[in-house]
Design a protein around this motif. Structure first.
Motif, mmCIF file in Angstrom:
data_model
loop_
_atom_site.group_PDB
_atom_site.id
_atom_site.type_symbol
_atom_site.label_atom_id
_atom_site.label_comp_id
_atom_site.label_asym_id
_atom_site.label_seq_id
_atom_site.Cartn_x
_atom_site.Cartn_y
_atom_site.Cartn_z
ATOM 1 N N ILE A 62 0.837 -1.206 0.000
ATOM 2 C CA ILE A 62 0.000 0.000 0.000
ATOM 3 C C ILE A 62 0.870 1.254 0.000
ATOM 4 O O ILE A 62 0.597 2.227 -0.714
ATOM 5 N N VAL A 63 1.941 1.227 0.801
ATOM 6 C CA VAL A 63 2.850 2.381 0.817
ATOM 7 C C VAL A 63 3.535 2.540 -0.533
ATOM 8 O O VAL A 63 3.674 3.661 -1.046
ATOM 9 N N GLY A 64 3.967 1.439 -1.135
ATOM 10 C CA GLY A 64 4.645 1.526 -2.422
ATOM 11 C C GLY A 64 3.758 2.007 -3.556
ATOM 12 O O GLY A 64 4.230 2.669 -4.477
ATOM 13 N N ILE A 65 2.469 1.701 -3.498
ATOM 14 C CA ILE A 65 1.556 2.161 -4.548
ATOM 15 C C ILE A 65 1.435 3.679 -4.539
ATOM 16 O O ILE A 65 1.331 4.314 -5.590
ATOM 17 N N HIS A 66 1.466 4.279 -3.346
ATOM 18 C CA HIS A 66 1.301 5.729 -3.244
ATOM 19 C C HIS A 66 2.614 6.488 -3.411
ATOM 20 O O HIS A 66 2.590 7.720 -3.444
ATOM 21 N N LEU A 67 3.738 5.786 -3.507
ATOM 22 C CA LEU A 67 5.007 6.476 -3.709
ATOM 23 C C LEU A 67 5.231 6.766 -5.188
ATOM 24 O O LEU A 67 4.604 6.168 -6.057
ATOM 25 N N VAL A 68 6.156 7.698 -5.449
ATOM 26 C CA VAL A 68 6.494 8.062 -6.825
ATOM 27 C C VAL A 68 7.964 7.776 -7.112
ATOM 28 O O VAL A 68 8.303 7.142 -8.114
ATOM 29 N N GLU A 69 8.854 8.209 -6.233
ATOM 30 C CA GLU A 69 10.282 8.064 -6.500
ATOM 31 C C GLU A 69 10.779 6.656 -6.155
ATOM 32 O O GLU A 69 11.409 6.005 -6.970
ATOM 33 N N ASN A 70 10.506 6.191 -4.928
ATOM 34 C CA ASN A 70 10.990 4.880 -4.479
ATOM 35 C C ASN A 70 9.901 3.810 -4.569
ATOM 36 O O ASN A 70 9.834 2.908 -3.731
ATOM 37 N N ARG A 71 9.075 3.912 -5.569
ATOM 38 C CA ARG A 71 7.952 2.984 -5.687
ATOM 39 C C ARG A 71 8.424 1.566 -6.012
ATOM 40 O O ARG A 71 7.938 0.597 -5.410
ATOM 41 N N ARG A 72 9.354 1.436 -6.910
ATOM 42 C CA ARG A 72 9.795 0.096 -7.316
ATOM 43 C C ARG A 72 10.477 -0.680 -6.183
ATOM 44 O O ARG A 72 10.135 -1.847 -5.949
ATOM 45 N N PRO A 73 11.470 -0.109 -5.435
ATOM 46 C CA PRO A 73 12.055 -0.884 -4.328
ATOM 47 C C PRO A 73 11.042 -1.272 -3.254
ATOM 48 O O PRO A 73 11.109 -2.381 -2.700
ATOM 49 N N MET A 74 10.090 -0.373 -2.970
ATOM 50 C CA MET A 74 9.095 -0.704 -1.946
ATOM 51 C C MET A 74 8.177 -1.828 -2.410
ATOM 52 O O MET A 74 7.824 -2.728 -1.625
ATOM 53 N N LEU A 75 7.792 -1.821 -3.673
ATOM 54 C CA LEU A 75 6.937 -2.893 -4.182
ATOM 55 C C LEU A 75 7.690 -4.215 -4.273
ATOM 56 O O LEU A 75 7.101 -5.285 -4.073
ATOM 57 N N VAL A 76 8.983 -4.160 -4.565
ATOM 58 C CA VAL A 76 9.776 -5.395 -4.582
ATOM 59 C C VAL A 76 9.838 -6.007 -3.181
ATOM 60 O O VAL A 76 9.694 -7.237 -3.002
ATOM 61 N N ALA A 77 10.031 -5.158 -2.157
ATOM 62 C CA ALA A 77 10.035 -5.658 -0.777
ATOM 63 C C ALA A 77 8.672 -6.229 -0.390
ATOM 64 O O ALA A 77 8.577 -7.264 0.291
ATOM 65 N N ALA A 78 7.594 -5.578 -0.839
ATOM 66 C CA ALA A 78 6.251 -6.084 -0.553
ATOM 67 C C ALA A 78 6.022 -7.447 -1.198
ATOM 68 O O ALA A 78 5.437 -8.354 -0.583
ATOM 69 N N ILE A 79 6.479 -7.601 -2.428
ATOM 70 C CA ILE A 79 6.308 -8.883 -3.119
ATOM 71 C C ILE A 79 7.086 -9.989 -2.406
ATOM 72 O O ILE A 79 6.616 -11.129 -2.290
ATOM 73 N N ILE A 80 8.271 -9.665 -1.888
ATOM 74 C CA ILE A 80 9.073 -10.670 -1.179
ATOM 75 C C ILE A 80 8.349 -11.141 0.088
ATOM 76 O O ILE A 80 8.239 -12.348 0.354
#
Length: 338
Positions: A62-80
Protein backbone atom coordinates in the motif's frame (compact mmCIF):
# COMPACT_ATOMS: atom_id res chain seq x y z
CA UNK A 1 -6.80 1.45 -28.18
CA UNK A 2 -6.78 2.34 -24.50
CA UNK A 3 -4.68 5.27 -23.47
CA UNK A 4 -1.62 4.77 -21.27
CA UNK A 5 -2.72 7.18 -18.46
CA UNK A 6 -6.08 5.43 -18.14
CA UNK A 7 -4.44 2.00 -18.04
CA UNK A 8 -1.97 3.17 -15.39
CA UNK A 9 -4.72 4.56 -13.15
CA UNK A 10 -6.90 1.47 -13.56
CA UNK A 11 -4.07 -0.90 -12.67
CA UNK A 12 -3.14 1.24 -9.70
CA UNK A 13 -6.68 1.08 -8.33
CA UNK A 14 -6.84 -2.68 -8.90
CA UNK A 15 -3.54 -3.23 -7.11
CA UNK A 16 -4.67 -1.02 -4.22
CA UNK A 17 -7.99 -2.84 -3.73
CA UNK A 18 -6.41 -6.30 -3.92
CA UNK A 19 -3.68 -5.28 -1.47
CA UNK A 20 -6.25 -3.84 0.95
CA UNK A 21 -8.22 -7.08 0.74
CA UNK A 22 -5.08 -9.08 1.46
CA UNK A 23 -4.24 -6.84 4.43
CA UNK A 24 -7.74 -7.32 5.88
CA UNK A 25 -7.58 -11.08 5.38
CA UNK A 26 -4.09 -11.26 6.90
CA UNK A 27 -5.26 -9.38 10.00
CA UNK A 28 -8.20 -11.78 10.36
CA UNK A 29 -5.87 -14.78 10.02
CA UNK A 30 -3.55 -13.25 12.62
CA UNK A 31 -6.42 -12.62 15.04
CA UNK A 32 -7.91 -16.10 14.73
CA UNK A 33 -4.48 -17.70 14.97
CA UNK A 34 -3.66 -15.82 18.18
CA UNK A 35 -7.03 -16.74 19.73
CA UNK A 36 -6.48 -20.39 18.82
CA UNK A 37 -2.95 -20.39 20.20
CA UNK A 38 -4.05 -18.92 23.53
CA UNK A 39 -7.11 -21.13 23.92
CA UNK A 40 -5.14 -24.04 25.42
CA UNK A 41 -1.65 -24.56 26.79
CA UNK A 42 -0.75 -27.90 25.27
CA UNK A 43 -2.16 -27.79 21.71
CA UNK A 44 0.26 -26.07 19.29
CA UNK A 45 -1.27 -23.71 16.72
CA UNK A 46 0.71 -22.16 13.85
CA UNK A 47 -2.01 -20.36 11.91
CA UNK A 48 -0.97 -16.86 12.96
CA UNK A 49 2.51 -16.94 11.38
CA UNK A 50 1.24 -16.29 7.82
CA UNK A 51 -0.86 -13.40 9.14
CA UNK A 52 2.27 -11.60 10.34
CA UNK A 53 4.19 -11.80 7.05
CA UNK A 54 1.17 -11.21 4.82
CA UNK A 55 0.00 -8.16 6.76
CA UNK A 56 3.48 -6.63 6.71
CA UNK A 57 3.86 -7.31 2.99
CA UNK A 58 0.43 -5.84 2.24
CA UNK A 59 1.31 -2.74 4.25
CA UNK A 60 4.50 -2.26 2.23
CA UNK A 61 2.49 -2.73 -0.95
CA UNK A 62 0.00 0.00 0.00
CA UNK A 63 2.85 2.38 0.82
CA UNK A 64 4.65 1.53 -2.42
CA UNK A 65 1.56 2.16 -4.55
CA UNK A 66 1.30 5.73 -3.24
CA UNK A 67 5.01 6.48 -3.71
CA UNK A 68 6.49 8.06 -6.83
CA UNK A 69 10.28 8.06 -6.50
CA UNK A 70 10.99 4.88 -4.48
CA UNK A 71 7.95 2.98 -5.69
CA UNK A 72 9.80 0.10 -7.32
CA UNK A 73 12.06 -0.88 -4.33
CA UNK A 74 9.10 -0.70 -1.95
CA UNK A 75 6.94 -2.89 -4.18
CA UNK A 76 9.78 -5.40 -4.58
CA UNK A 77 10.03 -5.66 -0.78
CA UNK A 78 6.25 -6.08 -0.55
CA UNK A 79 6.31 -8.88 -3.12
CA UNK A 80 9.07 -10.67 -1.18
CA UNK A 81 7.14 -10.59 2.12
CA UNK A 82 3.91 -11.60 0.42
CA UNK A 83 5.68 -14.53 -1.20
CA UNK A 84 7.04 -15.64 2.17
CA UNK A 85 3.53 -15.34 3.61
CA UNK A 86 2.11 -17.43 0.79
CA UNK A 87 4.58 -20.22 1.53
CA UNK A 88 3.84 -19.98 5.26
CA UNK A 89 0.10 -20.13 4.57
CA UNK A 90 0.54 -23.32 2.61
CA UNK A 91 2.47 -25.15 5.32
CA UNK A 92 0.49 -23.76 8.27
CA UNK A 93 -2.80 -24.75 6.65
CA UNK A 94 -1.49 -28.31 6.33
CA UNK A 95 -0.23 -28.41 9.94
CA UNK A 96 -3.40 -26.99 11.49
CA UNK A 97 -5.55 -29.24 9.33
CA UNK A 98 -3.69 -32.33 10.47
CA UNK A 99 -3.95 -31.30 14.14
CA UNK A 100 -7.67 -30.55 13.89
CA UNK A 101 -8.50 -33.75 12.03
CA UNK A 102 -6.13 -36.34 13.47
CA UNK A 103 -5.20 -35.29 16.99
CA UNK A 104 -8.41 -33.76 18.32
CA UNK A 105 -11.47 -35.99 18.68
CA UNK A 106 -14.50 -33.96 19.72
CA UNK A 107 -16.99 -36.83 19.78
CA UNK A 108 -16.43 -37.61 23.49
CA UNK A 109 -16.70 -33.89 24.18
CA UNK A 110 -19.98 -33.54 22.32
CA UNK A 111 -21.40 -36.63 24.05
CA UNK A 112 -20.34 -35.28 27.45
CA UNK A 113 -17.92 -38.13 28.10
CA UNK A 114 -15.17 -35.87 29.38
CA UNK A 115 -14.67 -34.24 32.79
CA UNK A 116 -13.28 -30.94 33.87
CA UNK A 117 -10.87 -30.61 36.77
CA UNK A 118 -10.68 -27.13 38.26
CA UNK A 119 -8.59 -27.39 41.46
CA UNK A 120 -7.93 -30.00 44.09
CA UNK A 121 -5.87 -28.04 46.61
CA UNK A 122 -5.04 -24.56 47.65
CA UNK A 123 -1.40 -24.96 46.70
CA UNK A 124 -0.25 -24.42 43.19
CA UNK A 125 2.39 -27.18 43.20
CA UNK A 126 -0.11 -29.73 44.47
CA UNK A 127 -2.45 -28.84 41.63
CA UNK A 128 0.02 -30.04 39.04
CA UNK A 129 0.66 -33.35 40.77
CA UNK A 130 -2.91 -34.05 41.68
CA UNK A 131 -4.06 -37.53 40.72
CA UNK A 132 -7.54 -38.60 39.67
CA UNK A 133 -8.91 -42.06 39.04
CA UNK A 134 -9.66 -42.73 35.42
CA UNK A 135 -11.48 -45.81 34.12
CA UNK A 136 -10.77 -46.89 30.60
CA UNK A 137 -11.99 -50.18 29.08
CA UNK A 138 -13.10 -51.53 32.45
CA UNK A 139 -9.70 -50.78 33.95
CA UNK A 140 -8.90 -48.14 36.56
CA UNK A 141 -5.70 -46.16 36.57
CA UNK A 142 -4.27 -43.01 38.04
CA UNK A 143 -3.98 -39.87 35.93
CA UNK A 144 -1.96 -36.81 36.92
CA UNK A 145 -3.67 -33.54 36.09
CA UNK A 146 -3.20 -29.84 36.50
CA UNK A 147 -5.88 -27.45 37.52
CA UNK A 148 -8.23 -26.07 34.84
CA UNK A 149 -7.91 -29.18 32.71
CA UNK A 150 -10.47 -30.97 30.56
CA UNK A 151 -9.63 -34.72 30.37
CA UNK A 152 -11.26 -37.67 28.66
CA UNK A 153 -10.69 -41.09 30.18
CA UNK A 154 -12.26 -42.60 27.06
CA UNK A 155 -9.22 -41.48 25.07
CA UNK A 156 -6.64 -42.46 27.69
CA UNK A 157 -4.95 -45.83 27.46
CA UNK A 158 -4.15 -47.21 30.89
CA UNK A 159 -2.06 -50.08 29.49
CA UNK A 160 0.26 -47.79 27.53
CA UNK A 161 0.03 -44.26 28.88
CA UNK A 162 2.94 -43.09 26.71
CA UNK A 163 1.08 -43.80 23.49
CA UNK A 164 -2.07 -41.89 22.66
CA UNK A 165 -3.27 -41.12 19.14
CA UNK A 166 -5.47 -38.21 20.31
CA UNK A 167 -5.24 -35.48 22.86
CA UNK A 168 -6.93 -36.82 25.99
CA UNK A 169 -6.42 -33.68 28.10
CA UNK A 170 -6.51 -29.99 27.39
CA UNK A 171 -4.89 -27.75 29.97
CA UNK A 172 -5.52 -24.06 30.62
CA UNK A 173 -9.19 -24.04 29.54
CA UNK A 174 -12.22 -22.65 31.28
CA UNK A 175 -14.45 -25.62 30.41
CA UNK A 176 -14.61 -28.53 28.01
CA UNK A 177 -16.55 -26.38 25.56
CA UNK A 178 -13.41 -24.37 24.97
CA UNK A 179 -11.92 -27.41 23.29
CA UNK A 180 -14.84 -27.52 20.85
CA UNK A 181 -14.29 -23.83 20.12
CA UNK A 182 -10.60 -24.53 19.57
CA UNK A 183 -11.46 -27.23 17.05
CA UNK A 184 -13.68 -24.83 15.11
CA UNK A 185 -11.07 -22.05 15.21
CA UNK A 186 -8.45 -24.42 13.80
CA UNK A 187 -10.63 -25.29 10.82
CA UNK A 188 -11.44 -21.61 10.30
CA UNK A 189 -7.71 -20.84 10.32
CA UNK A 190 -7.12 -23.58 7.74
CA UNK A 191 -9.77 -22.18 5.40
CA UNK A 192 -8.52 -18.59 5.78
CA UNK A 193 -4.93 -19.63 5.15
CA UNK A 194 -5.98 -21.36 1.94
CA UNK A 195 -7.80 -18.21 0.81
CA UNK A 196 -4.78 -16.09 1.78
CA UNK A 197 -2.60 -18.45 -0.25
CA UNK A 198 -4.44 -17.74 -3.51
CA UNK A 199 -5.06 -14.07 -2.77
CA UNK A 200 -1.38 -13.57 -1.98
CA UNK A 201 -0.37 -15.13 -5.29
CA UNK A 202 -2.78 -12.85 -7.18
CA UNK A 203 -1.63 -9.77 -5.27
CA UNK A 204 2.05 -10.54 -5.87
CA UNK A 205 1.38 -10.92 -9.61
CA UNK A 206 -0.55 -7.63 -9.79
CA UNK A 207 2.10 -5.72 -7.84
CA UNK A 208 4.82 -7.26 -10.03
CA UNK A 209 3.11 -5.98 -13.17
CA UNK A 210 2.39 -2.59 -11.62
CA UNK A 211 5.94 -1.92 -10.44
CA UNK A 212 7.27 -2.07 -14.03
CA UNK A 213 4.87 0.59 -15.29
CA UNK A 214 6.17 4.12 -15.60
CA UNK A 215 3.95 6.94 -14.46
CA UNK A 216 2.91 8.89 -17.57
CA UNK A 217 3.88 12.53 -17.59
CA UNK A 218 1.15 15.04 -18.46
CA UNK A 219 1.51 16.29 -22.01
CA UNK A 220 1.80 20.08 -22.12
CA UNK A 221 1.38 21.92 -25.42
CA UNK A 222 4.58 23.82 -26.29
CA UNK A 223 4.19 27.59 -26.05
CA UNK A 224 4.79 29.48 -29.30
CA UNK A 225 8.10 31.30 -29.65
CA UNK A 226 7.81 35.05 -29.01
CA UNK A 227 8.23 37.28 -32.08
CA UNK A 228 11.60 39.05 -32.45
CA UNK A 229 11.83 42.39 -30.73
CA UNK A 230 12.45 45.06 -33.39
CA UNK A 231 14.36 48.10 -32.27
CA UNK A 232 14.39 51.27 -34.30
CA UNK A 233 17.25 53.75 -33.98
CA UNK A 234 16.47 56.98 -35.82
CA UNK A 235 20.13 58.11 -35.75
CA UNK A 236 21.32 55.06 -37.65
CA UNK A 237 18.37 54.90 -40.04
CA UNK A 238 18.27 51.11 -39.81
CA UNK A 239 16.25 48.32 -38.16
CA UNK A 240 18.04 46.02 -35.77
CA UNK A 241 16.54 42.57 -35.03
CA UNK A 242 17.59 41.66 -31.53
CA UNK A 243 16.08 38.19 -31.86
CA UNK A 244 18.16 37.30 -34.93
CA UNK A 245 21.64 38.53 -33.99
CA UNK A 246 23.68 36.54 -31.48
CA UNK A 247 24.22 38.49 -28.27
CA UNK A 248 27.96 37.84 -28.15
CA UNK A 249 28.85 39.90 -31.26
CA UNK A 250 29.06 43.66 -31.02
CA UNK A 251 30.49 46.37 -33.24
CA UNK A 252 33.54 48.25 -31.96
CA UNK A 253 32.82 51.68 -30.62
CA UNK A 254 34.89 54.45 -32.21
CA UNK A 255 34.66 58.19 -31.73
CA UNK A 256 33.00 60.23 -34.40
CA UNK A 257 35.41 62.08 -36.66
CA UNK A 258 34.44 64.52 -39.41
CA UNK A 259 34.93 62.99 -42.82
CA UNK A 260 36.23 65.38 -45.50
CA UNK A 261 34.23 65.71 -48.66
CA UNK A 262 36.09 64.25 -51.58
CA UNK A 263 35.37 64.87 -55.21
CA UNK A 264 34.00 61.89 -57.04
CA UNK A 265 35.63 63.08 -60.24
CA UNK A 266 39.23 64.06 -60.89
CA UNK A 267 38.25 66.57 -63.57
CA UNK A 268 39.64 70.11 -62.99
CA UNK A 269 38.16 73.11 -64.66
CA UNK A 270 40.54 74.71 -67.24
CA UNK A 271 42.02 78.03 -66.40
CA UNK A 272 40.14 80.73 -68.25
CA UNK A 273 41.70 84.08 -68.89
CA UNK A 274 40.19 86.73 -66.71
CA UNK A 275 39.91 90.30 -67.64
CA UNK A 276 42.25 92.39 -65.60
CA UNK A 277 40.99 95.80 -65.13
CA UNK A 278 43.22 98.67 -65.85
CA UNK A 279 45.13 100.07 -63.00
CA UNK A 280 44.41 97.09 -60.87
CA UNK A 281 46.19 93.91 -59.94
CA UNK A 282 45.44 90.55 -61.39
CA UNK A 283 44.13 89.13 -58.11
CA UNK A 284 40.53 89.35 -56.98
CA UNK A 285 39.75 90.93 -53.63
CA UNK A 286 38.03 87.73 -52.54
CA UNK A 287 41.10 85.74 -53.44
CA UNK A 288 43.24 88.14 -51.53
CA UNK A 289 41.12 87.67 -48.41
CA UNK A 290 41.21 83.86 -48.75
CA UNK A 291 44.97 83.90 -49.19
CA UNK A 292 45.40 86.06 -46.17
CA UNK A 293 43.35 83.91 -43.82
CA UNK A 294 45.77 80.93 -43.66
CA UNK A 295 48.64 83.28 -43.08
CA UNK A 296 46.87 85.00 -40.22
CA UNK A 297 45.74 81.82 -38.48
CA UNK A 298 48.22 80.66 -35.81
CA UNK A 299 49.99 77.48 -36.50
CA UNK A 300 49.11 74.73 -34.04
CA UNK A 301 51.66 72.06 -33.15
CA UNK A 302 50.86 68.56 -34.32
CA UNK A 303 50.78 65.80 -31.75
CA UNK A 304 53.30 63.03 -31.95
CA UNK A 305 52.20 60.34 -34.37
CA UNK A 306 49.45 62.47 -35.92
CA UNK A 307 49.11 62.70 -39.68
CA UNK A 308 47.88 65.48 -41.79
CA UNK A 309 44.92 64.59 -44.03
CA UNK A 310 44.82 66.07 -47.50
CA UNK A 311 41.58 67.79 -46.61
CA UNK A 312 43.27 69.67 -43.80
CA UNK A 313 42.06 67.67 -40.80
CA UNK A 314 44.21 66.22 -38.05
CA UNK A 315 44.02 62.43 -37.46
CA UNK A 316 45.21 60.76 -34.26
CA UNK A 317 46.98 57.37 -34.29
CA UNK A 318 43.88 55.60 -32.88
CA UNK A 319 41.54 56.97 -35.52
CA UNK A 320 40.19 54.44 -38.06
CA UNK A 321 41.10 54.62 -41.67
CA UNK A 322 38.90 56.95 -43.63
CA UNK A 323 37.49 55.89 -46.93
CA UNK A 324 35.57 57.86 -49.38
CA UNK A 325 31.96 57.14 -50.04
CA UNK A 326 31.34 55.16 -53.18
CA UNK A 327 27.59 55.68 -53.16
CA UNK A 328 25.48 58.36 -54.76
CA UNK A 329 23.58 61.01 -52.84
CA UNK A 330 20.34 59.01 -53.09
CA UNK A 331 21.75 55.56 -52.25
CA UNK A 332 21.68 54.09 -48.72
CA UNK A 333 24.49 51.90 -47.38
CA UNK A 334 23.55 48.30 -46.43
CA UNK A 335 22.95 47.50 -42.73
CA UNK A 336 25.63 45.94 -40.60
CA UNK A 337 25.87 42.15 -40.77
CA UNK A 338 25.48 40.18 -37.51
Amino acid sequence: MEEIPGLYIRRGKTALWVTLSLLTLALVVLTIGLISATRTDNVPVSGYYPGITLSFGAFLGIVGIHLVENRRPMLVAAIIFISIGVIASFFCAIVDGIIASEFIDIRPLQEDMCDYYSSGSAYVFDNYYNEVTCRSFNKACKLKLRSNTCYCCYLYNCDNPEYYPHYYQFTGVGSCWDVIHLHRLLWASVVLNVIALFLGIIDAAILGAYKDMQKPTPQVAPSPAPPPHILYNPTQHMLSYSGFCPPGQALPAYPNYPIPMQHTSSYQAPATPQMIPEGGSGVCPSEESQSQQPSQAPTQPQPQGATQDPGGYMLTPNAPALYGSSYGPFEKPPPYAC
